[in-house]
Structures are given as structure tokens and as C-alpha cells.
Enzyme design. Structure first.
Site, PDB file in Angstrom:
ATOM      1  CG  ASP A   1       8.595   0.031   7.901  1.00 22.50           C
ATOM      2  OD1 ASP A   1       9.762  -0.046   8.343  1.00 22.50           O
ATOM      3  OD2 ASP A   1       7.913   1.073   7.991  1.00 22.50           O
TER       4      ASP A   1
ATOM      5  CB  ALA B   1      10.920  10.766  11.223  1.00 19.97           C
TER       6      ALA B   1
ATOM      7  CB  CYS C   1     -14.809   8.562 -11.479  1.00 22.27           C
ATOM      8  SG  CYS C   1     -14.045   8.485  -9.856  1.00 22.27           S
TER       9      CYS C   1
ATOM     10  CB  CYS D   1     -11.881  11.051 -11.394  1.00 18.86           C
ATOM     11  SG  CYS D   1     -10.793   9.639 -11.619  1.00 18.86           S
TER      12      CYS D   1
ATOM     13  CG  ASP E   1      14.135   3.397  10.775  1.00 19.32           C
ATOM     14  OD1 ASP E   1      13.504   2.323  10.701  1.00 19.32           O
ATOM     15  OD2 ASP E   1      13.679   4.471  10.329  1.00 19.32           O
TER      16      ASP E   1
ATOM     17  CB  CYS F   1     -10.421   6.163 -12.522  1.00 18.73           C
ATOM     18  SG  CYS F   1     -11.653   5.959 -11.226  1.00 18.73           S
TER      19      CYS F   1
HETATM   20  N1  GUN Z   1       7.204   4.670   8.130  1.00 18.43           N
HETATM   21  C1  GUN Z   1       6.987   6.003   8.147  1.00 18.43           C
HETATM   22  N2  GUN Z   1       8.082   6.649   8.634  1.00 18.43           N
HETATM   23  C2  GUN Z   1       9.000   5.698   8.915  1.00 18.43           C
HETATM   24  C3  GUN Z   1      10.341   5.762   9.434  1.00 18.43           C
HETATM   25  O1  GUN Z   1      10.890   6.810   9.736  1.00 18.43           O
HETATM   26  N3  GUN Z   1      10.982   4.556   9.562  1.00 18.43           N
HETATM   27  C4  GUN Z   1      10.392   3.367   9.221  1.00 18.43           C
HETATM   28  N4  GUN Z   1      11.102   2.236   9.354  1.00 18.43           N
HETATM   29  N5  GUN Z   1       9.145   3.293   8.749  1.00 18.43           N
HETATM   30  C5  GUN Z   1       8.466   4.458   8.595  1.00 18.43           C
HETATM   31 ZN    ZN Z   2     -11.860   8.056 -10.255  1.00 19.89          ZN
END
Ligand code: GUN
Ligand code: ZN
Length: 489
Positions: A90, A193, A281, A276, A125, A278
Site C-alpha cells: 500500500d 475507503a 483452541c 473452535c 489515492d 484450530c
Molecule cells: N486502506 C484502507 N482503505 C484504503 C484506501 O481507500 N486506499 C488505500 N490506498 N489504502 C487503503
Molecule cells: Zn481457534
């Protein structure tokens, strides 16, 4: 460039796909665990043991910290994290949405992501939150679009480039943003978003946002739901056509003592038992887990096991063709998810375009099932059935039906259908003996439509004792209604 995404199986809007990256092929749907380059509860390598095929990290965090930046530039991102599988990065947009600004430009972060060898690069963005004015949403989208264009010019090679779709809570804007991104031709399309919608349990609006974006994108393109990490909503999002998720939840929740289940989150402090299967657990009691010195790591492990088990279940359901039954079950875990399910089926007309024509037996799971895409498809086909003469409509075989020229089955929520199709999907559906009002209404409506399309035939309807609905009066104007008891006498 040939497409890096291949779709192998489909169910509703969901699909199983293969995404090719420079560091290997990823099978979708899947979750990318978020790796914090500063703190690692579980190492990137170990993530494979839970079922992770691809990880995501934040290039901005690396860029900002001199020591990490130098190491990443020297050894590459894969060297820095000691992981040789696919890695997505990201860009710092999330920090932008939290702190209001970042100390980097779109071009700088893109070049950095490229240089350190990220497999999936994300531009800077602007994550426009829900409920802002349409003016702000449009203005910010314009900036995002300029940055996407800049990114596409800069990144053209083996590395994949993601084109985030913004547009706040305006479906028209989301669709327009998706069309814009589609025209620039990205390898992955993250929907941005949406975290505030998920945090506030606004699942109905989330469904609208996803559907609007999907409508503007190519159905063949891989879609990433940014920041979605809770397994309770994966099935719903997959049914809408999301292929990738990313989860910081496994670690953030563990830190807060929260225990993830597909039905919601529990507090470890309040658990008497660990419900659970796993390895964690199965080995520890609730008390032992609470007091373990490495409790946070153990809890994070459980959270990851549960998260990937849900992904495998979803993939199995897509193979079998009963994903929607899973969606309906999962969406009963919380009333707000139920709102999401209801909204999903308001998009049934659109979903029907992707839904395979035959799949496993339709299971009626509750009143929402009456709005599944299959019912709409049947409704559209009613015009094909031609009826003349004496016609009997009944739920199951009755005495004397040979005297009728046409015998039709009746099964809520479908309604009257030609008997030859009884064993054929979707009429072989498993439905409750006593239909709920929604199923009966839908069935009676369809039956009325069939009768109106064939006004020359003469109709007798055998009514079960349990059938109670105002539409029966309407039907009585066009058909002779005989209660089953009276028929048998
Ligand atoms: N991580 C959570 N939401 C967003 C987003 O809208 N854009 C980016 N780049 N990372 C995110
Ligand atoms: Zn578990």
C-alpha cells in the site's frame, strides 16, 4: 499484456481465480495478512502455515523510516521481509486518511514501490470517507484519477499495478470512477475507503458501494476490498465479486484480546470455552490461553486459522454452487449483516447475469431466499410456457390428475412450473413444508403471471392447508381453488 487473472469457477457474483504475480500465482478469493514492517507478531514466512499465499505491507512506513528504507533499497522488499512469495504494497493513502497528510508524492511512492520490487503496487489515492458532500467526493476523485493516470504511465512491466476506486457513498460516482479505472487497464482494482462503513456495520451501504464499483469494472477483473479482514463478511463480499481482502484484524484484535469467529468477535476475557477446532483452541483451555505469556501471538494465530478456514469454505461453496446458502447463514450472525443480505438481493437482477444456469440443489434458508437471482430468472422464463385446456396446479401428486391436459407442480418460492422439470435445477429445491409469507407471495405472483399469459386454459389449484396469503383471493378470480382435504374426499 495478457490478463494476469484467470477465472476458473463461478457462483453468484463469486469466483475462484488465479492471479499471476512475479513471485508466484495466487488462488483467489484470499486474504492478504497485513505485515507491519516494524512489529511482527507472526513472521511473514510463518504466514504460509495458516494458508496465506500473498501478504500486504505498507511501503510508506518503510519509506519514512531511514533504516527500513535503506535495507529495502539494498535487499529489496522480499529481502527486507524475508519472504519469497507475492507481496503487495500500500502507498500511505491510509495514513493520509487518518492523519490528513503524508510526506510523499504519488510519483515518489510509486517509484519507491517499483524499486523495492513490490508485486502489486498501489498509487497514492485519496480515500474519501462516507457521507461527505458530493462536491468534495468529486474533487477528491479528480485528484485520485490524475494520480491513477500518472501511475499507469510510470508502472508498465512485470509488476502489477492496482487502480483504487473511490467515490465515497455515491453509487453513481463509484461506478464512474470504476469506468475510468477500467479504461486505464489496471491489473487489480481495490475498492477504497470502505473501512468506515465496515467499522460502523453499515453493510447495506457497503453492498451498494461494491455493486456500483463492480458495475463499472470488467467482470473479468480481480477486485480487492481494501481493509476488509473480518471473516464474517467474506462470503457476502465474495458473492458480490470481491477476490482479495487484507487483514490487519488478526493482529489488532489479538492485541485487544478479541477472539474472531465467523459469527462475530468474542472477548477472550469473557470466554469459558474455546468454540473452535484450530490447533490453538484444541490445545489450550480458555483460562490457559488468557494467562499464556504469549497470549497475543496465540490469539493472533487462532484469528488467522479462522480467517483462512472461512476462505477455504467459501471456495468449496463456489465449487459446489451453494455460496448463497453460506451467505444467508453468515448474514444471520448480526442484524446489520442481514441488512446487507437484503440489499444484496436487491441487486438480484444484476447478479443473475453471472449466476450459473445450473448448480447444486437450491436450499431455502429463510424469507430472503425468496429474492434470490434464480427466482428472477424463472420469472423471466414464464413467457416460454404455453398452456391450453384443463390445467391442474398442485404441490404433490393427487388422485385423478390423469384427467388433466396439463399438470403443474407448485413449489414456493417459484410457483407453478411444468412437471417435467420437477427433478431439474432449480425446481428440485429443498424447501420447508410450510412456506413463509415471502415464499408463498412470490410463488402466487408467478402463478398469477403464468395464468395471465395463458388466459385460454382452465385452472384448478389444490391449496394446502398451510397456505395462507391475501394473494389467494386474487388467484381465486382466475382459478378454481380446491383445499387438499376436499379433493381427497
Ligand atoms: N486502506 C484502507 N482503505 C484504503 C484506501 O481507500 N486506499 C488505500 N490506498 N489504502 C487503503
Ligand atoms: Zn481457534
Amino acid at each position: 499484456m495478457p490478463s494476469r487473472f484467470e477465472i476458473l469457477d463461478k457462483d453468484a457474483g463469486g469466483r475462484i481465480g488465479k492471479l499471476k504475480t512475479p513471485h508466484g500465482v495466487v488462488e483467489t478469493p484470499t486474504v492478504m495478512p497485513v505485515i507491519n514492517p516494524n512489529i511482527q507478531l507472526i513472521s511473514p514466512k510463518e504466514m504460509r502455515n495458516f494458508g496465506a499465499e500473498i501478504l500486504i505491507t505498507n511501503s510508506y512506513i518503510i519509506y519514512r523510516k531511514e533504516e527500513l528504507r535503506a535495507k529495502a533499497l539494498e535487499k529489496g522488499l522480499h529481502g527486507l521481509l524475508d519472504f519469497d512469495g507475492p507481496l503487495m504494497t500500500d502507498s500511505g493513502s491510509f495514513q493520509l486518511s487518518v492523519y490528513g497528510s503524508v510526506e510523499v508524492t504519488n510519483e515518489e511512492i510509486l517509484n519507491f514501490e517499483k524499486e523495492i520490487g513490490s508485486d502489486i503496487i498501489v498509487p497514492l489515492d485519496i480515500p474519501t470517507p462516507p457521507d461527505v458532500s458530493s462536491k468534495r467526493a468529486k474533487e477528491e476523485l479528480e485528484i485520485t484519477e490524475t494520480r491513477l493516470k500518472e501511475a499507469r504511465k510510470l508502472i508498465q512491466g512485470k509488476q502489477l499495478l492496482a487502480g483504487p476506486v473511490q467515490g465515497s457513498t455515491y453509487p453513481e460516482l463509484r461506478e464512474k470512477a470504476a469506468v475510468y479505472a477500467r479504461e486505464l487497464d489496471f491489473e487489480v482494482y481495490p475498492l477504497g475507503a470502505v473501512v468506515p462503513l465496515m467499522e460502523a456495520y453499515r453493510y447495506a451501504e457497503l453492498v451498494d458501494v461494491i455493486a456500483a464499483c463492480k458495475k463499472g469494472l470488467s467482470p473479468k477483473a480481480p477486485v480487492h476490498l481494501f481493509g476488509a479482514g473480518h471473516p464474517m463478511m467474506f462470503a457476502l463480499a465474495v458473492a458480490l465479486g470481491c477476490d482479495l481482502f487484507d487483514s490487519a484484524a488478526y493482529a489488532l484484535y489479538a492485541k485487544a484480546g478479541r477472539y474472531i469467529t465467523v459469527q462475530g468477535t468474542l472477548h477472550l476475557d469473557k470466554l469459558n470455552y474455546l468454540p473452535c477446532a484450530c490447533p490453538i483452541c484444541s490445545k489450550y483451555t480458555a483460562e490457559e490461553l488468557r494467562t499464556a505469556p504469549n497470549r497475543q501471538e496465540l490469539l493472533a494465530s487462532h484469528n488467522l486459522y479462522v480467517t483462512f478456514a472461512e476462505i477455504r469454505l467459501i471456495k468449496q461453496r463456489i465449487k459446489e454452487g451453494n455460496l448463497l446458502e453460506l451467505v444467508e447463514q453468515r448474514c444471520r450472525a448480526h442484524p446489520k449483516l442481514l441488512d446487507g443480505l437484503k440489499r444484496l438481493y436487491e441487486h438480484s437482477e444484476w447478479l443473475e447475469e453471472f449466476d450459473p444456469a445450473t448448480k447444486s440443489t437450491f436450499f431455502y434458508c429463510g424469507p430472503e431466499s425468496a429474492k434470490r437471482p434464480e427466482i428472477l430468472r424463472f420469472e423471466k422464463k414464464l413467457e416460454r410456457f404455453k398452456l391450453k385446456g384443463k390445467s391442474l396446479i398442485r404441490t404433490r401428486a393427487v388422485k385423478g390428475e390423469k384427467e388433466y391436459e396439463n399438470v403443474l407442480g407448485f413449489k414456493p418460492p417459484f410457483g407453478a412450473y411444468p412437471l417435467e422439470m420437477e427433478e431439474v435445477y432449480p425446481f428440485n429445491a429443498e424447501v420447508p413444508k410450510v412456506p413463509d409469507s415471502e415464499a408463498l407471495e412470490r410463488a402466487l405472483k408467478n402463478t398469477l403471471k403464468l395464468i395471465e399469459l395463458n388466459p385460454d386454459a382452465d385452472y384448478t389449484f389444490i391449496c394446502e392447508e398451510d397456505f395462507k396469503h391475501p394473494f389467494l383471493e386474487k388467484l381465486a378470480e382466475k382459478a378454481k381453488i380446491v383445499p387438499r382435504k376436499a379433493w381427497n374426499q
